[in-house]
Design a protein around this motif. Structure first.
Motif, PDB file in Angstrom:
ATOM      1  N   GLU A   4      -5.384   6.414  13.247  1.00 42.31           N
ATOM      2  CA  GLU A   4      -4.712   5.158  12.932  1.00 42.31           C
ATOM      3  C   GLU A   4      -5.706   4.016  13.067  1.00 42.31           C
ATOM      4  O   GLU A   4      -6.436   3.942  14.054  1.00 42.31           O
ATOM      5  N   VAL A  99      -2.808   1.563   9.704  1.00 43.76           N
ATOM      6  CA  VAL A  99      -3.150   2.280   8.476  1.00 43.76           C
ATOM      7  C   VAL A  99      -3.647   3.659   8.880  1.00 43.76           C
ATOM      8  O   VAL A  99      -4.515   3.787   9.744  1.00 43.76           O
ATOM      9  N   ASP A 100      -3.099   4.683   8.253  1.00 42.19           N
ATOM     10  CA  ASP A 100      -3.561   6.047   8.482  1.00 42.19           C
ATOM     11  C   ASP A 100      -4.832   6.235   7.656  1.00 42.19           C
ATOM     12  O   ASP A 100      -4.828   5.980   6.448  1.00 42.19           O
ATOM     13  N   ASP A 102      -6.097   8.684   6.433  1.00 41.22           N
ATOM     14  CA  ASP A 102      -5.886   9.590   5.293  1.00 41.22           C
ATOM     15  C   ASP A 102      -5.372   8.842   4.061  1.00 41.22           C
ATOM     16  O   ASP A 102      -5.444   9.351   2.950  1.00 41.22           O
ATOM     17  N   ASN A 103      -4.816   7.663   4.280  1.00 37.12           N
ATOM     18  CA  ASN A 103      -4.252   6.891   3.163  1.00 37.12           C
ATOM     19  C   ASN A 103      -5.237   5.870   2.612  1.00 37.12           C
ATOM     20  O   ASN A 103      -4.842   4.973   1.882  1.00 37.12           O
ATOM     21  N   GLU A 105      -8.329   5.150   0.194  1.00 35.97           N
ATOM     22  CA  GLU A 105      -9.058   5.720  -0.934  1.00 35.97           C
ATOM     23  C   GLU A 105     -10.285   4.882  -1.224  1.00 35.97           C
ATOM     24  O   GLU A 105     -10.335   3.700  -0.898  1.00 35.97           O
ATOM     25  N   ALA A 123      -6.033   0.845   0.983  1.00 37.97           N
ATOM     26  CA  ALA A 123      -5.095   1.547   1.864  1.00 37.97           C
ATOM     27  C   ALA A 123      -3.694   1.437   1.288  1.00 37.97           C
ATOM     28  O   ALA A 123      -3.269   0.359   0.893  1.00 37.97           O
ATOM     29  N   LYS A 124      -2.996   2.582   1.252  1.00 39.41           N
ATOM     30  CA  LYS A 124      -1.597   2.585   0.834  1.00 39.41           C
ATOM     31  C   LYS A 124      -0.753   2.432   2.093  1.00 39.41           C
ATOM     32  O   LYS A 124      -0.871   3.222   3.020  1.00 39.41           O
ATOM     33  N   GLN A 126       3.088   1.995   4.102  1.00 36.08           N
ATOM     34  CA  GLN A 126       4.395   2.666   4.005  1.00 36.08           C
ATOM     35  C   GLN A 126       5.291   2.003   2.964  1.00 36.08           C
ATOM     36  O   GLN A 126       6.051   2.669   2.271  1.00 36.08           O
ATOM     37  N   ASP A 128       4.614   0.812   0.201  1.00 37.10           N
ATOM     38  CA  ASP A 128       4.007   0.918  -1.131  1.00 37.10           C
ATOM     39  C   ASP A 128       3.114  -0.258  -1.511  1.00 37.10           C
ATOM     40  O   ASP A 128       2.740  -0.398  -2.668  1.00 37.10           O
TER      41      ASP A 128
END
Length: 153
Positions: A4, A99-100, A102-103, A105, A123-124, A126, A128
Motif C-alpha cells: 500500500e 494506492v495498491d 499492483d494497481n 501502471e 494508479a487506478k 477504487q 475508478d
C-alpha cells in the motif's frame, strides 16, 4: 495484493495527481513569494518557512500547462527530494488515499500534455478515478535543483 502506498492527491488543470506522503513535509496556503532573478519561468521564487528558505515552483509552468490565477484553494506542497525541500504550487490539495502498488501502471508517453519522464505511473483508485503519480526526482531534476540549491545557502 501489492504494498500500500499512501498518496497525497492534488489537482492541476482539472487532473488528479499524487505524490507519496513520505516525500511531503507540509502543505501550506499560498503566501507572498520573493522573486529570484535569472531562474526559469516556472520557478516562482522563495518563501521563508519557519526560518528555512524554500524555493517554490509552479507545477503548471513546469509541465507547460496554461498558468492560472491563484485562488483560496491554491496550495504549496513542500516536498523533500535528495535532502532538499522544494515547494510546488498546485490548484488544490484534495485528500490522502491508499494506492495498491499492483494497481499502478506504466504511464503512456504523454498524459495531459505532460511527458512520461515526469510521471511514475497511473494508479487506478477504487472509485475508478485515475491518479497520475509524479516522479519527483525528474520533476525537480538535478540541473534545475542545482540552480535552486544556491538559494538555500
Amino acid at each position: 495484493m501489492g504494498e500500500e502506498l499512501k498518496v497525497i492527491v492534488f489537482s492541476l488543470a482539472h487532473e488528479q495527481y499524487g505524490v507519496e506522503v513520505e516525500k511531503v513535509r507540509t502543505i501550506e496556503r499560498m503566501q507572498p513569494l520573493t522573486r529570484v532573478p535569472k531562474t526559469p519561468a516556472f520557478v516562482k521564487g522563495v518563501i521563508n518557512l519557519r526560518g528555512v528558505v524554500v524555493p517554490v515552483i509552479d507545477l503548471r509552468g513546469r509541465f507547460g500547462l496554461p498558468e492560472a490565477d491563484y485562488t483560496d484553494n491554491s496550495r504549496i506542497i513542500i516536498v523533500a527530494v535528495k535532502d532538499m525541500e522544494v515547494g510546488m504550487i498546485v490548484d488544490m490539495a484534495n485528500d490522502v488515499v491508499d494506492v495498491d502498488s499492483d494497481n499502478i501502471e506504466q504511464p503512456p508517453e504523454i498524459v495531459g500534455g505532460i511527458k512520461a519522464k515526469y510521471l511514475r505511473g497511473l494508479a487506478k483508485l477504487q472509485d475508478d478515478r485515475l491518479l497520475v503519480l509524479l516522479n519527483l526526482e525528474e520533476v525537480l531534476n538535478k540541473s534545475e535543483i542545482v540552480q535552486l540549491e544556491q538559494f538555500g545557502e
